[in-house]
Structure formats: structure tokens, C-alpha cells
Design an enzyme around this catalytic site. Structure first.
Site, mmCIF file in Angstrom:
data_model
loop_
_atom_site.group_PDB
_atom_site.id
_atom_site.type_symbol
_atom_site.label_atom_id
_atom_site.label_comp_id
_atom_site.label_asym_id
_atom_site.label_seq_id
_atom_site.Cartn_x
_atom_site.Cartn_y
_atom_site.Cartn_z
ATOM 1 N N LEU A 3 0.747 -1.202 0.187
ATOM 2 C CA LEU A 3 0.078 0.049 0.045
ATOM 3 C C LEU A 3 1.035 1.239 0.086
ATOM 4 O O LEU A 3 1.662 1.340 0.888
ATOM 5 C CB LEU A 3 -0.864 -0.071 1.309
ATOM 6 C CG LEU A 3 -1.893 0.946 1.471
ATOM 7 C CD1 LEU A 3 -2.994 0.850 0.345
ATOM 8 C CD2 LEU A 3 -2.587 0.664 2.929
ATOM 9 N N HIS A 4 0.915 2.020 -1.177
ATOM 10 C CA HIS A 4 1.630 3.263 -1.211
ATOM 11 C C HIS A 4 0.977 4.432 -1.857
ATOM 12 O O HIS A 4 1.510 5.350 -1.884
ATOM 13 C CB HIS A 4 3.064 2.776 -1.595
ATOM 14 C CG HIS A 4 3.201 2.668 -3.161
ATOM 15 N ND1 HIS A 4 2.822 1.460 -3.828
ATOM 16 C CD2 HIS A 4 3.428 3.629 -4.150
ATOM 17 C CE1 HIS A 4 2.934 1.876 -4.826
ATOM 18 N NE2 HIS A 4 3.228 2.967 -5.217
ATOM 19 N N ARG A 5 0.090 4.068 -2.867
ATOM 20 C CA ARG A 5 -0.298 5.204 -3.584
ATOM 21 C C ARG A 5 -0.726 6.320 -2.819
ATOM 22 O O ARG A 5 -1.761 6.168 -1.890
ATOM 23 C CB ARG A 5 -1.557 4.612 -4.462
ATOM 24 C CG ARG A 5 -1.226 3.588 -5.721
ATOM 25 C CD ARG A 5 -0.557 3.994 -6.674
ATOM 26 N NE ARG A 5 -0.284 2.793 -7.429
ATOM 27 C CZ ARG A 5 0.468 3.078 -8.637
ATOM 28 N NH1 ARG A 5 0.927 4.216 -9.185
ATOM 29 N NH2 ARG A 5 0.805 1.834 -9.251
#
Ligand code: UD1
Length: 360
Positions: free
Chosen positions: A205-207
Site C-alpha cells: 500500500l503506497h499510492r
């Protein structure tokens, strides 16, 4: 022939290895690697050079951090200097990061032809920084190496001349074959984390669209924590996500129910994924890698560029990014029969096809 290749973010180190190692053994071509420094932590950068045997860069610009404008602007200026010094015949860029755009823009303004690997991908969501980077890079590129037929069609719809566009397959499949063809390169990470065989989920998860909206971030983390009620959910946490959750107590509480680990190298990640029951991710690369290992995937976004995986039944988009909709997509992914078999990303020969086109 001299190629200057611009890389800077984790997925680019992975994508570059296939073509870079081919160029290294091809007489008459010299490659000069430029690392912009967008990703600078050892576990986001050096580990991939070490794992994959990527040659050390000829230039390190150390230009990570800052706003989008700052990062792209500083990289643009520095890449321009490298191009003026190195005087390449081609500037090669990968993917859709700020480093990609800085490289493409610097080269095209100096009339150095640009080759874009992973051209034609579109989410049709212009609020994503990556979508802006892709569209602009494609429109200044001279060689557009499209991984899929969908990407070729997207470029045609934008009026890009078909002579510039080459359907190559996906370089990430070339790289995945390093472990698919040689399982002895698997690591003992599942053992180290004490994970049940085929009984855990892997998530990333990084967007910005997910991390920078507190309500959305919490919905995702609570959705993941719900999955963790039934099986361990392993999250190699991205620095962006770690920084943002640190100031958000409810998000930290949900995170506490996951198996959070530091970012891992290529072979650890591939091993984790290959033994997983489910992948949950907002990363483009991981959606495809899940498919290469035939692991069902739930994409934690409103849309995906890799639409063929949704069509084949390997990937699912939740109806909305809410805790309940993520739960429903997970239940569906676990209950559904395996997706259809197909090879939408080529045969693992993308880097050869790209090199043939560049040297034709
Ligand atoms: C970037 C790309 C994204 C790609 C992703 C892969 C853009 C616009 N985005 O997003 O398309 O999917 O890389 O990871 O180019 N940070 C560290 N250590 C690092 C790297 C970053 O602490 O080694 C911090 C940065 O200082 C920043 C945050 O993490 O605060 C985000 O990094 P940034 O490079 O801006 O974008 P990513 O989210 O990694």
C-alpha cells in the site's frame, strides 16, 4: 551506440535488470545508468542492485523527496546535465514515476530520442501523478514499448503514430522468470515469518490516492485487518505509508493487527507472493506478479491499468474503497474458481524485442 538509462524508484530497478543485462553482453552498445535518488533507503534501492546484480549507476543524483514539482524540477535539471556530458544516442526511461518524466523531458528538449518501456498504460484518472507522467512521457517518446495490446490501443486512440509503437510483452515477466524458471532462488522468508503454507495474504500500500486521504487509508487498513482475522496478512510497509500512519492512531491500531515488516528485496517478495493465498495491493507491479505466480489479487484502487487480469478473473476491483466492499471483494476472490490461463504479457522475451527494435 550509447544509451543513457534513467531509473530512480524501486519498480524501475526491477524493470531495468532484464534489458540492462542484455545490453551488457551486446557488442557495440554502451549503457550509462543514472539513479535519480527518488528512492534512497537501502531496502528501497541498494537491495535490488545486490539481489538482481544490476550494475552500479554511472551517476547518482540523490534527488529524492520534496513536492512533485520540486522533485521533478530538480531531477530535470540534473538529468539535462548528465545528457549534455554523456551525449547519448538514446535516453531510455521506464514506467511512470517522476524520474521517468524528468528523464523524458530533459532528453526530448535536447533532441535526444526517448525510448519508453511500459508505454501506453492508462488509468484514465488524471488525479494520479503517475497518469500525468505516463501521458506526457509517451507524447515525447520516439520508441514506445507497450507491454500489452490494451496499451497499444490506448496509444492509437491518442493519435500516436503506429510506427513508433512496439508490442513487446512486459519486462516484468522477463524478470519474474528468474525465479519461475529457477525456484532454488526462493528464500526462507515464509519460514522466518512463521507463515502457514498457502494460508496467508500479502499486501502492499503506497499510492498517494490511498495514503493521503485519512478516511480512505483507514477504510483500507480496517479492511486488511478484517482479512487478518482469518489469515496472517503480511505488509512490507512503504516509507510513505509508515510516515503517514504514524500520526493517525486509528490507522496505527488497524496496522497493529497485520504482520508489518520492512520493505523486502526482489527474491523475498517473489517468494512471499508465490506461497500466498491472496494478494491485496495498490501496486501495478504486484498485480502482475500475483498473476505470474497464479495468486488471486484484490486491487485496492478505483481502477487498474492492467485490465486484462480483471477480464481473466485473476484480479478484482472492490465496488468502492470501503471496508465492507474490500471484504466483499476478498470473499469473492477466495470463493471463485481460479482465473483463466493466458499470456497477456508475452513470453518473457520483452527485453530481447526491445533491444532488437533499438538496434534495428
Ligand atoms: C513512487 C512513484 C510510484 C511508484 C512508487 C514505487 C511517482 C509520482 N510515484 O511513489 O508511481 O509506484 O514510487 O514505490 O514517482 N521515501 C523514503 N525512502 C525512500 C523512498 C521514499 O522515506 O527510499 C519517502 C519520500 O521521502 C516520500 C515518500 O516516501 O516522503 C514517498 O516517496 P516518493 O518517491 O515521493 O513516491 P512513492 O510513493 O514511492
Amino acid at each position: 551506440m550509447k544509451i543513457v538509462t534513467i531509473i530512480g524508484a524501486r519498480p524501475q530497478f526491477i524493470k531495468a535488470i532484464a534489458l540492462s543485462s542484455r545490453i551488457a553482453v551486446t557488442p557495440g552498445i554502451e549503457e550509462f545508468l543514472v539513479h535519480t535518488g527518488q528512492h534512497y533507503d537501502a531496502n528501497m534501492s541498494e537491495v535490488f542492485f545486490r539481489d538482481l546484480g544490476l550494475r552500479q549507476p554511472g551517476a547518482r543524483l540523490d534527488l529524492g523527496g520534496g513536492s512533485h514539482g520540486q522533485m521533478t524540477g530538480r531531477q530535470l535539471e540534473a538529468v539535462e546535465n548528465v545528457i549534455l556530458t554523456e551525449r547519448p544516442d538514446i535516453c531510455l526511461v521506464y514506467g511512470d514515476t517522476n524520474s521517468t518524466l524528468a528523464g523524458a523531458l530533459a532528453a526530448s528538449k535536447l533532441h535526444v530520442p526517448v525510448a519508453h518501456v511500459e508505454a501506453g498504460l492508462r488509468s484514465f484518472n488524471r488525479r494520479m501523478p503517475e497518469e500525468i507522467n505516463r501521458v506526457l512521457t509517451d507524447h515525447v517518446s520516439d520508441w514506445l514499448f507497450a507491454p500489452t495490446q490494451v496499451a497499444v490501443d490506448n496509444l492509437a486512440a491518442e493519435g500516436i503514430a503506429s510506427e513508433k509503437v512496439h508490442l513487446t510483452g512486459d519486462v516484468m515477466y522477463d524478470v519474474a522468470r528468474l525465479i519461475l524458471d529457477d525456484p532454488s532462488r526462493s528464500t526462507n522468508i515464509a519460514c522466518r515469518l512463521d507463515l502457514p503454507e498457502m494460508g496467508y495474504a500479502v499486501t502492499t500500500l503506497h499510492r498517494q490516492e490511498n495514503t493521503d486521504d485519512p478516511a480512505r487509508l483507514l477504510a483500507i487498513l480496517e479492511g486488511l485487518a478484517d482479512v487478518a482475522e482469518t489469515m496472517p496478512v503480511v505488509l512490507p510497509i512503504h516509507p510513505r505509508t509508515r510516515k503517514i500512519t504514524a500520526s493517525h492512531p486509528e490507522a496505527m491500531a488497524a496496522l497493529g493487527r497485520l504482520t508489518v515488516i520492512e520493505p523486502v528485496g526482489f527474491f523475498d517478495m517473489a517468494t512471499l507472493l508465490s506461497g500466498a493465498r491472496l494478494a491485496l495491493t495498490d501496486s501495478g507491479g504486484l498485480q502482475k506478479e500475483a498473476f505470474f505466480f497464479r495468486v488471486p489479487c484484490v486491487t485496492l484502487r478505483d481502477e487498474t491499468e492492467w485490465v486484462e487480469l480483471v477480464e481473466l478473473g485473476w484480479n478484482r476491483l472492490p465496488e468502492a474503497i470501503t471496508r465492507d466492499a474490500i471484504g466483499a471483494a476478498v470473499a469473492d476472490a477466495l470463493a471463485a474458481p481460479p482465473g483463466l490461463d493466458a499470456s497477456p504479457y508475452g513470453s518473457g522475451e520483452a527485453s530481447r524485442i526491445i533491444l532488437d527494435a533499438l538496434t534495428a
